[in-house]
Design an enzyme around this catalytic site. Structure first.
Site, PDB file in Angstrom:
ATOM      1  N   ASN A 150       0.863  -1.178   0.000  1.00 26.73           N
ATOM      2  CA  ASN A 150       0.000   0.000   0.000  1.00 26.73           C
ATOM      3  C   ASN A 150       0.908   1.240   0.000  1.00 26.73           C
ATOM      4  OD1 ASN A 150      -1.822   2.016   0.504  1.00 26.73           O
ATOM      5  ND2 ASN A 150      -2.668   1.112   2.363  1.00 26.73           N
ATOM      6  N   ARG A 209      -2.778  -2.274  -3.220  1.00 16.51           N
ATOM      7  CA  ARG A 209      -3.974  -1.483  -2.987  1.00 16.51           C
ATOM      8  C   ARG A 209      -3.924  -0.298  -3.956  1.00 16.51           C
ATOM      9  NH1 ARG A 209      -4.933   3.343   1.032  1.00 16.51           N
ATOM     10  NH2 ARG A 209      -7.174   3.540   0.784  1.00 16.51           N
ATOM     11  N   HIS A 227     -13.126   2.772   0.689  1.00 17.64           N
ATOM     12  CA  HIS A 227     -13.071   1.736   1.737  1.00 17.64           C
ATOM     13  C   HIS A 227     -13.695   0.412   1.271  1.00 17.64           C
ATOM     14  CE1 HIS A 227     -13.095   5.055   5.064  1.00 17.64           C
ATOM     15  NE2 HIS A 227     -11.858   4.667   4.825  1.00 17.64           N
ATOM     16  N   ARG A 255     -12.227  15.758   8.155  1.00 23.40           N
ATOM     17  CA  ARG A 255     -13.040  16.070   6.957  1.00 23.40           C
ATOM     18  C   ARG A 255     -14.468  16.446   7.344  1.00 23.40           C
ATOM     19  NH1 ARG A 255     -11.612  10.589   3.855  1.00 23.40           N
ATOM     20  NH2 ARG A 255      -9.510  10.518   4.698  1.00 23.40           N
ATOM     21  N   PHE A 304     -10.246  10.436  18.476  1.00 23.42           N
ATOM     22  CA  PHE A 304     -11.358  10.237  19.412  1.00 23.42           C
ATOM     23  C   PHE A 304     -10.912  10.001  20.845  1.00 23.42           C
ATOM     24  CE2 PHE A 304     -15.760  10.256  17.925  1.00 23.42           C
ATOM     25  CZ  PHE A 304     -15.533  10.765  16.656  1.00 23.42           C
ATOM     26  N   GLU A 309      -7.961  -5.353   5.916  1.00 17.81           N
ATOM     27  CA  GLU A 309      -7.887  -5.049   4.482  1.00 17.81           C
ATOM     28  C   GLU A 309      -6.755  -5.811   3.801  1.00 17.81           C
ATOM     29  OE1 GLU A 309      -8.305  -1.009   5.980  1.00 17.81           O
ATOM     30  OE2 GLU A 309      -9.196  -0.476   4.060  1.00 17.81           O
TER      31      GLU A 309
HETATM   32  P1  ADP Z   1      -7.325   5.443   9.729  1.00 13.95           P
HETATM   33  O1  ADP Z   1      -6.887   4.057   9.349  1.00 13.95           O
HETATM   34  O2  ADP Z   1      -8.447   5.982   8.903  1.00 13.95           O
HETATM   35  O3  ADP Z   1      -6.204   6.411   9.921  1.00 13.95           O
HETATM   36  P2  ADP Z   1      -8.105   4.200  12.233  1.00 13.95           P
HETATM   37  O4  ADP Z   1      -8.977   3.107  11.747  1.00 13.95           O
HETATM   38  O5  ADP Z   1      -6.752   3.834  12.770  1.00 13.95           O
HETATM   39  O6  ADP Z   1      -7.990   5.357  11.172  1.00 13.95           O
HETATM   40  O7  ADP Z   1      -8.919   4.960  13.390  1.00 13.95           O
HETATM   41  C1  ADP Z   1      -8.399   6.049  14.081  1.00 13.95           C
HETATM   42  C2  ADP Z   1      -9.402   6.497  15.125  1.00 13.95           C
HETATM   43  O8  ADP Z   1      -9.711   5.388  15.980  1.00 13.95           O
HETATM   44  C3  ADP Z   1      -8.916   7.620  16.013  1.00 13.95           C
HETATM   45  O9  ADP Z   1      -9.942   8.590  16.193  1.00 13.95           O
HETATM   46  C4  ADP Z   1      -8.642   6.915  17.316  1.00 13.95           C
HETATM   47  O10 ADP Z   1      -8.851   7.751  18.417  1.00 13.95           O
HETATM   48  C5  ADP Z   1      -9.654   5.819  17.328  1.00 13.95           C
HETATM   49  N1  ADP Z   1      -9.208   4.757  18.226  1.00 13.95           N
HETATM   50  C6  ADP Z   1      -8.199   3.909  18.026  1.00 13.95           C
HETATM   51  N2  ADP Z   1      -8.018   3.120  19.121  1.00 13.95           N
HETATM   52  C7  ADP Z   1      -8.941   3.526  20.030  1.00 13.95           C
HETATM   53  C8  ADP Z   1      -9.279   3.119  21.363  1.00 13.95           C
HETATM   54  N3  ADP Z   1      -8.628   2.132  21.964  1.00 13.95           N
HETATM   55  N4  ADP Z   1     -10.306   3.774  21.983  1.00 13.95           N
HETATM   56  C9  ADP Z   1     -10.974   4.749  21.361  1.00 13.95           C
HETATM   57  N5  ADP Z   1     -10.702   5.179  20.109  1.00 13.95           N
HETATM   58  C10 ADP Z   1      -9.704   4.579  19.459  1.00 13.95           C
END
Ligand code: ADP
Length: 399
Positions: free
Chosen positions: A7, A91, A180, A241, A284, A385
Site C-alpha cells: 500500500n 492497494r 473503503h 473532513r 477520538f 484489508e
Molecule cells: P485510519 O486508518 O483511517 O487512519 P483508524 O482506523 O486507525 O484510522 O482509526 C483512528 C481512530 O480510531 C482515532 O480517532 C482513534 O482515536 C480511534 N481509536 C483507536 N483506538 C482507540 C481506542 N482504543 N479507543 C478509542 N478510540 C480509538
C-alpha cells in the site's frame, strides 16, 4: 502460498507478507517520510520482533529494496529468498468505472490506473510508483491491483448520479464512487461467516469508522449505497473532513474567508470534521478525554459524529428494506463503546437493541453486542484489508 500486500502513499509504503495457506501475517512494516533525510522504517517480524530505523530512503524503489532486505534477513526475516513470494497485491485507491473487480496487472491495467489519476490525484500516482518499483525489483512475480472503489461498482445508477446536469457525468465522469471498498467487502464476508448464512441471503450496514469514515449498505453481498462520493470528503463528519455540507457553503466560505478554491478544499479536508468542531483533536481518544473533563465542544463533536452515523444507518435500513446485521469496524468502530452506544440509542423500532454490558467489553475484538432477543445482530469486527487483498490475489491468480 505467500502474498505480499503493498500500500503506497505519496511518501509512505505499508507492507505485509501473508501466509495464505493459513491466512496469517508473517511480517509487516511501514516506511514513512520517503524522500526525506529522516525516513523511518518500522518492521514487525516473527516472534514479536520489532525494529525501527531512521535513515535516508530516497524513493519508493529504495523503500521496496529495504523492505525485501528485512524480509530475507537471516536473523529476523521470514523468508529465505524473495522467490518465495508467490504474488503481490497492490492497494489502488481509484479504479473509476474501468475496474469493477481486482485484476492482474499488465501494461493495459497500468494505463487504466493512470487514466484514473484525475479522479484521485493524490493517491493513484503513488500507487503507480509502488507498482513500478515492484515490477523493477520482482519482474517475474505476478501482481494484482485491488481497488478501493471496485466493491461499490454495483451501486445502481439512480444512487450514484448527482442531481446536476447529466453532461457532467458524461464529460468528466462526475458521480458517486465510494471508498473503503476492501474493508466493506471483508466485513461482508466475515459477517456471513459469523451469522452462518450465505452472503446472498443477508443485508448488512457496515460502518467503517476510523479517521476516514464511511458507511455501506450491502444488500445480498453487493454494495448498493455508500456515504463517500466522488471523493472521500463526503458523507460522515470525520477526523478532519467535513463530510457532506450544503454545497452553496463552498463559495460562501471562499468569499467570507478570502480563500481560493484549493484553500477551501484543503480547509474542508484537513481542518474540519471533529477537529474543526472541537478545536481539540481529530483523535477520538483525545476527544473522549476532553469531553469527560467538561470540554463542551469536544462533547458536541462526538455527538455530531454519532448523530450522522445514526442517520445513515436509518437511511440504509430503509434502502434495503431491513437488515440482518449492523457492523462496526476500524479504529473508532472497533474500540469506542461510548460512540457505539450513542449511535445505537433509540433505534429499537428498527430492531437494533444494544447489550450495554457486552458493548463495553468489545474493545478491539470480534463480538456480537446485540441483546439476545434482537432482530438485528450488532457486530464488532476488526477489519483486515490486507487479508482481503491477499484473498483477492489468490482468487484472481487462481493459485
Ligand atoms: P485510519 O486508518 O483511517 O487512519 P483508524 O482506523 O486507525 O484510522 O482509526 C483512528 C481512530 O480510531 C482515532 O480517532 C482513534 O482515536 C480511534 N481509536 C483507536 N483506538 C482507540 C481506542 N482504543 N479507543 C478509542 N478510540 C480509538
Amino acid at each position: 502460498m505467500k502474498v505480499l500486500v503493498i500500500n503506497t502513499g505519496s511518501s509512505s509504503l505499508k507492507y505485509q507478507l501473508m501466509d495464505m495457506d493459513n491466512e496469517i501475517s508473517l511480517a509487516k512494516g511501514l516506511c514513512e517520510r520517503i524522500g526525506f533525510y529522516d525516513s523511518v522504517h518500522k518492521y514487525y517480524g516473527k516472534d514479536n520482533y520489532y525494529n525501527k530505523t531512521t535513515k535516508n530512503i530516497k524513493n519508493h524503489l529504495e523503500a521496496i529494496d529495504d523492505m525485501l532486505s528485512y524480509l530475507v534477513n537471516e536473523d529476523y526475516g521470514v523468508i529465505g529468498d524473495i522467490n518465495e513470494i508467490d504474488a503481490i497485491g497492490h492497494r489502488v485507491v481509484h479504479g473509476g468505472e474501468k475496474f469493477s473487480k481486482s485484476v492482474v496487472i499488465d501494461n493495459y491495467v497500468l494505463d487504466g490506473i493512470r487514466d484514473c489519476i484525475d479522479l484521485a490525484p493524490l493517491h493513484n500516482p503513488a500507487n503507480i510508483i509502488g507498482i513500478e518499483a515492484c515490477l523493477q525489483e520482482m519482474p517475474d512475480t505476478p501482481m494484482v491491483a485491488v481497488f478501493d472503489t471496485a466493491f461499490h461498482q454495483t451501486i445502481p445508477m439512480y444512487a450514484y448520479i448527482y442531481a446536476i446536469p447529466f453532461e457532467l457525468y458524461e464529460k468528466h465522469a462526475i458521480r458517486k464512487y465510494g471508498f473503503h471498498g476492501t474493508s466493506h467487502k471483508y466485513i461482508a464476508n466475515r459477517t456471513s461467516e459469523i451469522l452462518k448464512k450465505p452472503l446472498d441471503q443477508i443485508n448488512i450496514v457496515s460502518c467503517h469508522l476510523g479517521n476516514g469514515a464511511s458507511i455501506c449498505a450491502i444488500k445480498q453481498g453487493k454494495s448498493v449505497e455508500t456515504s463517500m462520493g466522488f471523493t472521500p470528503l463526503s458523507g460522515l463528519a470525520m477526523g478532519t473532513r467535513s463530510g457532506t455540507i450544503d454545497p452553496a457553503l463552498i463559495s460562501y466560505i471562499m468569499e467570507k474567508e478570502h480563500m481560493t478554491a484549493e484553500e477551501t478544499t484543503n480547509y474542508l479536508n484537513k481542518e474540519s470534521g471533529v477537529l474543526g468542531i472541537s478545536g481539540v483533536s481529530s483523535d477520538f481518544r483525545d476527544l473522549l478525554k476532553a469531553s469527560s473533563e467538561g470540554n463542551e465542544r469536544a462533547k458536541l463533536a462526538i455527538n455530531v459524529f454519532a448523530y450522522r452515523v445514526k442517520k445513515y444507518i436509518a437511511e440504509y435500513i430503509g434502502v434495503m428494506n431491513g437488515i440482518d446485521a449492523l457492523v462496526f469496524t476500524a479504529g473508532i468502530g472497533e474500540n469506542n463503546a461510548l460512540v457505539r452506544r450513542l449511535i445505537t440509542k433509540e433505534m429499537e423500532y428498527m430492531g437494533i437493541k444494544l447489550d450495554v454490558a457486552k458493548n463495553e467489553q468489545a474493545v478491539g475484538i470480534e463480538m456480537n453486542i446485540s441483546k439476545k432477543e434482537a432482530n438485528v445482530q450488532i457486530l464488532v469486527i476488526p477489519t483486515n484489508e490486507e487479508l482481503e487483498i491477499a484473498r483477492e490475489c489468490k482468487i484472481v491468480l487462481n493459485i
